[in-house]
Motif scaffolding. Structure first.
Motif, PDB file in Angstrom:
ATOM      1  N   ASN A  33      -5.370 -16.788   3.544  1.00  0.00           N
ATOM      2  CA  ASN A  33      -6.389 -16.052   4.274  1.00  0.00           C
ATOM      3  C   ASN A  33      -5.726 -14.934   5.086  1.00  0.00           C
ATOM      4  O   ASN A  33      -4.508 -14.756   5.038  1.00  0.00           O
ATOM      5  CB  ASN A  33      -7.248 -16.985   5.135  1.00  0.00           C
ATOM      6  CG  ASN A  33      -6.458 -17.638   6.273  1.00  0.00           C
ATOM      7  OD1 ASN A  33      -5.395 -17.169   6.669  1.00  0.00           O
ATOM      8  ND2 ASN A  33      -6.984 -18.728   6.802  1.00  0.00           N
ATOM      9  N   VAL A  34      -6.524 -14.196   5.843  1.00  0.00           N
ATOM     10  CA  VAL A  34      -5.996 -13.013   6.524  1.00  0.00           C
ATOM     11  C   VAL A  34      -4.988 -13.363   7.623  1.00  0.00           C
ATOM     12  O   VAL A  34      -4.165 -12.543   8.005  1.00  0.00           O
ATOM     13  CB  VAL A  34      -7.158 -12.142   7.073  1.00  0.00           C
ATOM     14  CG1 VAL A  34      -7.759 -12.780   8.326  1.00  0.00           C
ATOM     15  CG2 VAL A  34      -6.681 -10.717   7.347  1.00  0.00           C
ATOM     16  N   ARG A  35      -5.037 -14.613   8.107  1.00  0.00           N
ATOM     17  CA  ARG A  35      -4.032 -15.036   9.096  1.00  0.00           C
ATOM     18  C   ARG A  35      -2.789 -15.588   8.411  1.00  0.00           C
ATOM     19  O   ARG A  35      -1.900 -16.137   9.041  1.00  0.00           O
ATOM     20  CB  ARG A  35      -4.642 -16.078  10.039  1.00  0.00           C
ATOM     21  CG  ARG A  35      -5.652 -15.476  10.995  1.00  0.00           C
ATOM     22  CD  ARG A  35      -6.394 -16.545  11.788  1.00  0.00           C
ATOM     23  NE  ARG A  35      -7.314 -15.930  12.735  1.00  0.00           N
ATOM     24  CZ  ARG A  35      -8.484 -15.379  12.413  1.00  0.00           C
ATOM     25  NH1 ARG A  35      -8.867 -15.365  11.154  1.00  0.00           N
ATOM     26  NH2 ARG A  35      -9.258 -14.832  13.330  1.00  0.00           N
ATOM     27  N   LEU A  36      -2.772 -15.480   7.075  1.00  0.00           N
ATOM     28  CA  LEU A  36      -1.662 -15.927   6.227  1.00  0.00           C
ATOM     29  C   LEU A  36      -1.505 -17.442   6.242  1.00  0.00           C
ATOM     30  O   LEU A  36      -0.423 -17.969   5.976  1.00  0.00           O
ATOM     31  CB  LEU A  36      -0.348 -15.222   6.618  1.00  0.00           C
ATOM     32  CG  LEU A  36      -0.448 -13.691   6.700  1.00  0.00           C
ATOM     33  CD1 LEU A  36       0.915 -13.074   6.951  1.00  0.00           C
ATOM     34  CD2 LEU A  36      -1.083 -13.114   5.441  1.00  0.00           C
ATOM     35  N   GLU A  37      -2.618 -18.133   6.566  1.00  0.00           N
ATOM     36  CA  GLU A  37      -2.643 -19.585   6.422  1.00  0.00           C
ATOM     37  C   GLU A  37      -3.068 -19.899   4.994  1.00  0.00           C
ATOM     38  O   GLU A  37      -3.853 -19.158   4.399  1.00  0.00           O
ATOM     39  CB  GLU A  37      -3.675 -20.205   7.376  1.00  0.00           C
ATOM     40  CG  GLU A  37      -3.442 -19.871   8.835  1.00  0.00           C
ATOM     41  CD  GLU A  37      -4.712 -20.040   9.671  1.00  0.00           C
ATOM     42  OE1 GLU A  37      -4.563 -20.342  10.863  1.00  0.00           O
ATOM     43  OE2 GLU A  37      -5.829 -19.856   9.130  1.00  0.00           O
ATOM     44  N   ILE A 317      -5.676  -8.335  12.210  1.00  0.00           N
ATOM     45  CA  ILE A 317      -4.410  -7.691  11.838  1.00  0.00           C
ATOM     46  C   ILE A 317      -3.222  -8.310  12.575  1.00  0.00           C
ATOM     47  O   ILE A 317      -2.175  -8.597  11.975  1.00  0.00           O
ATOM     48  CB  ILE A 317      -4.452  -6.160  12.100  1.00  0.00           C
ATOM     49  CG1 ILE A 317      -5.557  -5.509  11.269  1.00  0.00           C
ATOM     50  CG2 ILE A 317      -3.091  -5.518  11.800  1.00  0.00           C
ATOM     51  CD1 ILE A 317      -5.379  -5.616   9.756  1.00  0.00           C
ATOM     52  N   LEU A 318      -3.397  -8.542  13.856  1.00  0.00           N
ATOM     53  CA  LEU A 318      -2.284  -9.053  14.668  1.00  0.00           C
ATOM     54  C   LEU A 318      -1.815 -10.457  14.275  1.00  0.00           C
ATOM     55  O   LEU A 318      -0.607 -10.675  14.105  1.00  0.00           O
ATOM     56  CB  LEU A 318      -2.677  -9.003  16.156  1.00  0.00           C
ATOM     57  CG  LEU A 318      -1.536  -9.065  17.168  1.00  0.00           C
ATOM     58  CD1 LEU A 318      -0.478  -7.995  16.905  1.00  0.00           C
ATOM     59  CD2 LEU A 318      -2.087  -8.925  18.584  1.00  0.00           C
ATOM     60  N   PRO A 319      -2.729 -11.432  14.064  1.00  0.00           N
ATOM     61  CA  PRO A 319      -2.261 -12.782  13.702  1.00  0.00           C
ATOM     62  C   PRO A 319      -1.509 -12.769  12.364  1.00  0.00           C
ATOM     63  O   PRO A 319      -2.011 -12.281  11.358  1.00  0.00           O
ATOM     64  CB  PRO A 319      -3.561 -13.590  13.582  1.00  0.00           C
ATOM     65  CG  PRO A 319      -4.560 -12.830  14.386  1.00  0.00           C
ATOM     66  CD  PRO A 319      -4.201 -11.393  14.223  1.00  0.00           C
TER      67      PRO A 319
END
Length: 335
Positions: A33-37, A317-319
């Motif tokens: 996902n967008v948080r790279l989890e 973007i930041l996480p």
């Protein structure tokens, strides 16, 4: 198309790739996902969207197969730690974890993607054609064309050059097709990642322009912390893009060195160099791709007021950006 999309993707791994015991689980996919989890995508549909759960919560979907799910989760949670699910990183990760795959085919790029990479591959096939045939003017679509051409060389000079190549590589003439397959695969991986890079970097530049447009807004100007955050994101994304682009330039130079001095040692060296970067390149590109894809999806026409843009930057973007930065920094010392 659904399977091809997954095989060619940086952030999707179909669970059908690996042997699992739980019926039904093989229809699901691991995605970033967008948080790279890493999450398990149980379903994906235009109407219903994407049904995502954390790996450990999968068990609630398969109440009748608790023991099987628990055993499968041991594998899934190990794989979930990978930074990217592209086929090259997945090969390395699954081999490292001693996890079998259901078919080797599932860890190769689709035929459509290979055809798409033809122009990228010409950079690596051209010196090969020049070396063997003394010309680059051959109709080559992909590496399999080269292998079949080399299996039955149609000129005496070509056969002589192939013998010379075999001698320099310290292999038999009959082993040349295998060498070419390995050469083709290692440089196909480079072509694949280069195409991903060429697609992503312009999007990062557009995003940075879009982000900078709110710097003069009253909401941002009067908040030093917001300005600092925007500066840091700008610097990190610029540094990451510059660094990974530099890595590809280094690979190009090393591949030219191989053709100026063909021998077993130089080929082994370049093969190991590129392979050793698969995981970090895949991870960096995967992270940038999922973030840029979400940005393009959320702000398809650009726009968005300062507060809406700030909220998106902070929440999406930041996480995980520090993870991408750390991955790229860890690779810089190994080029």
């Amino acid at each position: 198309m659904w399977e091809d999309e997954a095989r060619d993707s940086l952030h999707i791994l179909p669970l059908s790739t690996i042997p699992l015991e739980t019926p039904g689980l093989q229809h699901a996919r691991l995605i970033k996902n967008v948080r790279l989890e890493t999450v398990v995508e149980m379903f994906h549909d235009v109407q219903t969207g994407s049904g995502q759960v954390l790996p450990r919560n999968v068990v609630v979907y398969f109440e009748s197969y608790k023991e099987e799910v628990e055993r499968d989760l041991v594998k899934i949670e190990k794989i979930a730690r990978a930074s990217s699910f592209d086929v090259y990183s997945s090969r390395i990760e699954l081999r490292r974890l001693n996890i079998d795959v259901n078919s080797v085919e599932s860890l190769t790029l689709s035929e459509r993607k290979k055809a798409e990479l033809t122009n990228y591959m010409r950079v690596f096939t051209r010196p090969l054609m020049e070396y063997v045939y003394g010309t680059e003017d051959m109709q080559i679509q992909d590496v399999t064309d080269i292998i079949s051409m080399f299996a039955n060389p149609n000129r005496e000079e070509a056969l002589r050059n192939l013998r010379m190549m075999a001698d320099r590589l310290d292999i038999g003439l009959t082993d040349i097709p295998q060498f070419l397959e390995e050469y083709g695969d290692i440089f196909l991986s480079l072509a694949y990642f280069k195409k991903c890079l060429d697609d992503i970097v312009p999007e990062v530049q557009k995003f940075l322009t879009w982000m900078s447009e709110i710097r003069n807004s009253i909401e941002v100007k009067r908040d030093a912390r917001q300005m600092k955050m925007l500066d840091e994101i700008n610097r990190d994304l610029t540094d990451i893009s510059t660094s990974i682009t530099g890595r590809f330039e280094s690979f190009d130079n090393r591949s030219k060195d191989f053709w100026s001095d063909i021998n077993a040692e130089t080929f082994r060296s370049i093969r190991e160099l590129i392979s050793s970067h698969h995981v970090t390149i895949g991870g960096v590109l995967c992270g940038l791709a999922v973030k840029m894809d979400l940005w393009k999806g959320r702000f398809a026409r650009g726009g968005g007021g300062p507060n809406r843009r700030l909220e998106f930057i902070k929440s999406e973007i930041l996480p995980g950006l520090s993870h991408i930065k750390a991955l790229e920094q860890s690779a810089r010392t190994h080029v």
